[in-house]
Motif scaffolding. Structure first.
Motif, PDB file in Angstrom:
ATOM      1  N   ALA A   1       1.353   4.386  -2.925  1.00 41.11           N
ATOM      2  CA  ALA A   1       0.983   5.783  -2.472  1.00 41.11           C
ATOM      3  C   ALA A   1       2.572   6.717  -2.623  1.00 41.11           C
TER       4      ALA A   1
ATOM      5  N   ILE B   1       4.407   8.375   3.853  1.00 43.84           N
ATOM      6  CA  ILE B   1       2.891   7.880   4.383  1.00 43.84           C
ATOM      7  C   ILE B   1       3.337   6.986   5.519  1.00 43.84           C
TER       8      ILE B   1
ATOM      9  N   GLU C   1       0.891  -1.197  -0.197  1.00 44.70           N
ATOM     10  CA  GLU C   1      -0.014   0.061  -0.022  1.00 44.70           C
ATOM     11  C   GLU C   1       0.731   1.335   0.090  1.00 44.70           C
ATOM     12  N   HIS C   2       1.938   1.102   0.797  1.00 42.77           N
ATOM     13  CA  HIS C   2       2.844   2.230   0.700  1.00 42.77           C
ATOM     14  C   HIS C   2       3.737   2.415  -0.516  1.00 42.77           C
TER      15      HIS C   2
ATOM     16  N   HIS D   1       2.495  15.405   1.112  1.00 47.35           N
ATOM     17  CA  HIS D   1       2.987  15.695   0.076  1.00 47.35           C
ATOM     18  C   HIS D   1       3.545  17.111  -0.230  1.00 47.35           C
TER      19      HIS D   1
ATOM     20  N   SER E   1       9.212   8.578   0.253  1.00 48.37           N
ATOM     21  CA  SER E   1       9.461   8.566  -1.256  1.00 48.37           C
ATOM     22  C   SER E   1      10.811   8.638  -1.593  1.00 48.37           C
TER      23      SER E   1
ATOM     24  N   ARG F   1      -0.771  10.799   4.915  1.00 43.25           N
ATOM     25  CA  ARG F   1      -0.372  10.844   3.488  1.00 43.25           C
ATOM     26  C   ARG F   1       0.231  12.303   3.514  1.00 43.25           C
TER      27      ARG F   1
ATOM     28  N   PRO G   1       4.636  12.823  -3.555  1.00 43.65           N
ATOM     29  CA  PRO G   1       4.392  12.260  -2.092  1.00 43.65           C
ATOM     30  C   PRO G   1       5.691  12.335  -1.593  1.00 43.65           C
TER      31      PRO G   1
ATOM     32  N   ASP H   1       1.387   4.682   8.843  1.00 43.71           N
ATOM     33  CA  ASP H   1       0.456   4.061   9.110  1.00 43.71           C
ATOM     34  C   ASP H   1       0.470   3.719  10.660  1.00 43.71           C
TER      35      ASP H   1
END
Length: 247
Positions: A123, A225, A119-120, A216, A155, A214, A222, A227
């Motif tokens: 994103a 992220i 999922e990361h 950016h 990122s 998240r 991005p 969690d």
């Protein structure tokens, strides 16, 4: 820093030269020339700044280090004064939702260079299996038995733009402690505006809350992220949001 020359009037001040430099540097730090937690310039630059030898600078730093005003690791000397310089916005602590009075018993934060959760990766625009800097945080809540844990993936943009983050790659083995609480301040100082989007859900049949943050920049690129899973039986969630770039 404005250039100073503590040896211009050597007979007027009985203190050793290194003590004069230490006191002047401490005064500049109190004025906010280098924010708390940030790295000092190199010895050569400070020697030029104060008009003294590098050995004198080294002695001055030793004085401040012994007094608890500086901390030193493999990345250099960092300001250990409490608080933020006057007029600066309060830094937003990283990762989101962690407890403000860290360090606390049982808390641990590490970094690894590895493929992030799927999922990361999506994103952050990373190809499947491509490694990046992944930060893990785990902490018990004081007196409640509840816990907080967070996984953050950064990122390629964040690692390219933020020098302080990029330095962690070579020692990201998921074992050594890594306190990245000033991450958002580092991003701002790199000229990035931070836009946060939090999604809050409650997993079925649990007393926990899941927060996905998240972040950016001003170009919609991005940056990270996170969690976060929080046991909410007694804890409260506190949030702060967008900060402009520094300067």
């Amino acid at each position: 820093m404005t250039r100073t020359t503590p040896h211009d009037h050597p007979l007027a001040d009985p203190r050793p030269l290194y003590r004069q430099v230490a006191d002047q540097l401490l005064g500049e730090l109190h004025d906010g020339s280098v924010p708390p937690g940030e790295r000092l310039p190199g010895e050569r630059r400070m020697a030029e700044h104060f008009g003294v030898s590098r050995e004198t600078v080294r002695q001055a730093l030793d004085v401040l280090r012994r007094d608890g005003m500086l901390s030193t690791d493999r990345r250099g000397s960092h300001v250990a004064l409490p608080g933020s310089p006057a007029g600066s916005p309060a830094p937003l602590a990283f990762p989101v939702g962690t407890l403000a009075d860290e360090p606390r018993t049982g808390a641990r934060a590490t970094v690894a260079w590895e493929a992030p959760p799927a999922e990361h990766a999506v994103a952050l625009g990373l190809a499947p299996g491509r490694p990046t800097l992944v930060h893990r945080y785990r902490s018990p809540s004081a007196g409640t038995g509840g816990r907080r844990s967070a996984v953050t993936s950064f990122s390629a943009v964040a690692l390219a733009e933020v020098e302080e983050l990029a330095r962690y790659r070579d020692r990201a083995d998921d074992s050594a402690a890594a306190q990245l609480r000033r991450t958002y301040d580092w991003m701002r100082r790199a000229g990035l505006a931070l836009h946060h989007r939090d999604t809050i859900t409650r997993p079925t049949d649990t007393a926990s809350v899941r927060v996905v943050r998240r972040v950016h920049d001003q170009y919609a690129r991005p940056l990270e992220i996170t969690d976060l899973l929080v046991d909410t039986r007694q804890d409260a969630l506190v949030y702060e949001f967008t900060l402009p770039p520094a300067g």
